[in-house]
Design an enzyme around this catalytic site. Structure first.
Site, PDB file in Angstrom:
ATOM      1  N   GLU A 252      56.066  20.352  75.725  1.00 50.16           N
ATOM      2  CA  GLU A 252      56.884  21.215  75.706  1.00 50.16           C
ATOM      3  C   GLU A 252      56.477  21.950  77.352  1.00 50.16           C
ATOM      4  O   GLU A 252      55.804  21.835  78.398  1.00 50.16           O
ATOM      5  CB  GLU A 252      56.174  22.170  75.349  1.00 50.16           C
TER       6      GLU A 252
ATOM      7  N   HIS B  62      58.363  22.104  70.779  1.00 54.57           N
ATOM      8  CA  HIS B  62      58.997  23.338  70.642  1.00 54.57           C
ATOM      9  C   HIS B  62      59.033  24.214  69.643  1.00 54.57           C
ATOM     10  O   HIS B  62      59.453  23.528  68.501  1.00 54.57           O
ATOM     11  CB  HIS B  62      59.624  23.924  71.927  1.00 54.57           C
TER      12      HIS B  62
ATOM     13  N   SER C  97      57.269  31.304  70.366  1.00 51.09           N
ATOM     14  CA  SER C  97      58.579  31.169  71.074  1.00 51.09           C
ATOM     15  C   SER C  97      58.796  32.762  72.527  1.00 51.09           C
ATOM     16  O   SER C  97      57.295  33.235  72.886  1.00 51.09           O
ATOM     17  CB  SER C  97      59.292  30.506  70.659  1.00 51.09           C
TER      18      SER C  97
END
Length: 303
Positions: free
Chosen positions: A241, A271, A147
């Protein structure tokens, strides 16, 4: 560029659906104060099973706090940068995931407890990552990030190249947030599929991280930076995502710059799904795949 598509299992799709249902009633990150979001992540991490099969040490490298995770008979090392939109999370909240990467890769993993925004805006997190990289013991090392940590890992690799430091053996990124301008098509195209993030929430966190600088600054949005000379890069992304294009475009741009990129597209995954645990079988499978990449790159770069 090589592209690999991983089909979703029925169990995995059920697990993602369960997470969707669990998160459906929660307010958007843009509408939740940061202290509450931080406390929620700490509570979620505390509810997860404790890592087993590894030794954990709390120390400092380059003046920065890190957790050192040693799997049995480790060979090689990796620096790990956690996610959390640059505003939440810590080495402690991501300990279980980092331990999974240590076991899968057979590497000693250094989990960087970098400073968070808005208390410490850019370039504090990147400076901390660079300081730890400079302070690592001699020998080949990979860089892992998920991320926001994936974007930070990419920015670190670009800084390493610029400053002519020891090159990483490989770069492994999971659902990287690498473009904080939030202008890629998937931000809107996959908004209904996304269960973890929102454009409004990310925009607010991007403002916290960038401080007075523009989001298009390559240090803040490394997807907009120079891709030449990067190490072989392994990228994992789920089809559900809003940050899907960050991964797709990154793989394309590394390849266009003459580098090696392998893009793994996981059907039906949300995600940062590797953190979902046993409820989603693809979590363990993705950790194993990333570990295999790091193991191979470290072995090939061993003295």
């Amino acid at each position: 560029m090589t592209v690999e598509t991983i089909a979703a299992s029925p169990e995995g799709l059920k697990g993602v659906a369960a997470f969707r249902a669990m998160l459906a009633g929660q307010p958007d990150d843009a509408e939740t104060d940061l202290a509450t979001r931080r406390a929620r992540l700490v509570a979620f991490a505390a509810s997860a099973p404790k890592p087993t099969g590894v030794e954990i040490g709390d120390t400092r490298v380059g003046g920065v706090r890190v957790l050192r995770i040693d799997p049995p008979e480790y060979r090689g090392q990796a620096l790990y940068l956690h996610g959390g939109a640059y505003v939440l999370g810590s080495a402690d909240t991501h300990l279980r995931l980092a331990a999974g990467y240590a076991l899968a890769s057979g590497a000693r993993v250094w989990v960087v407890d970098y400073r968070l925004a808005p208390e410490h805006s850019y370039p504090a997190a990147l400076d901390d990552a660079v300081a730890v990289w400079r302070g690592l013991p001699a020998g080949p090392a990979a860089i892992i990030g998920d991320s926001a940590g994936g974007g930070l890992a990419l920015a670190l690799a670009q800084r390493i190249r610029r400053d002519r430091l020891q090159q990483p053996a490989g770069l492994a990124l999971v659902s990287p947030w690498a473009d904080l301008t939030l202008t890629n098509e998937s931000i809107s195209a996959k908004a209904k599929a996304e269960i973890m993030l929102s454009k409004r929430g990310l925009a607010k966190d991007a403002d916290r991280y960038r401080g007075t600088l523009d989001a298009s600054d390559p240090g803040i949005s490394p997807l907009l930076g120079d891709m030449t000379g990067l190490p072989p890069t392994f990228i994992q992304v789920g089809t559900e995502e809003i940050l899907y294009d960050d991964s797709r475009l990154l793989a394309e741009r590394i390849t266009a710059a003459g580098g090696l990129a392998h893009l793994q597209i996981w059907q039906g995954m949300a995600h940062a799904w590797p953190a979902f645990g046993a409820a989603v079988p693809e979590a363990a499978a993705s950790i194993d795949a990333l570990g295999a990449f790091c193991r191979k790159r470290l072995s090939e770069n061993a003295e």
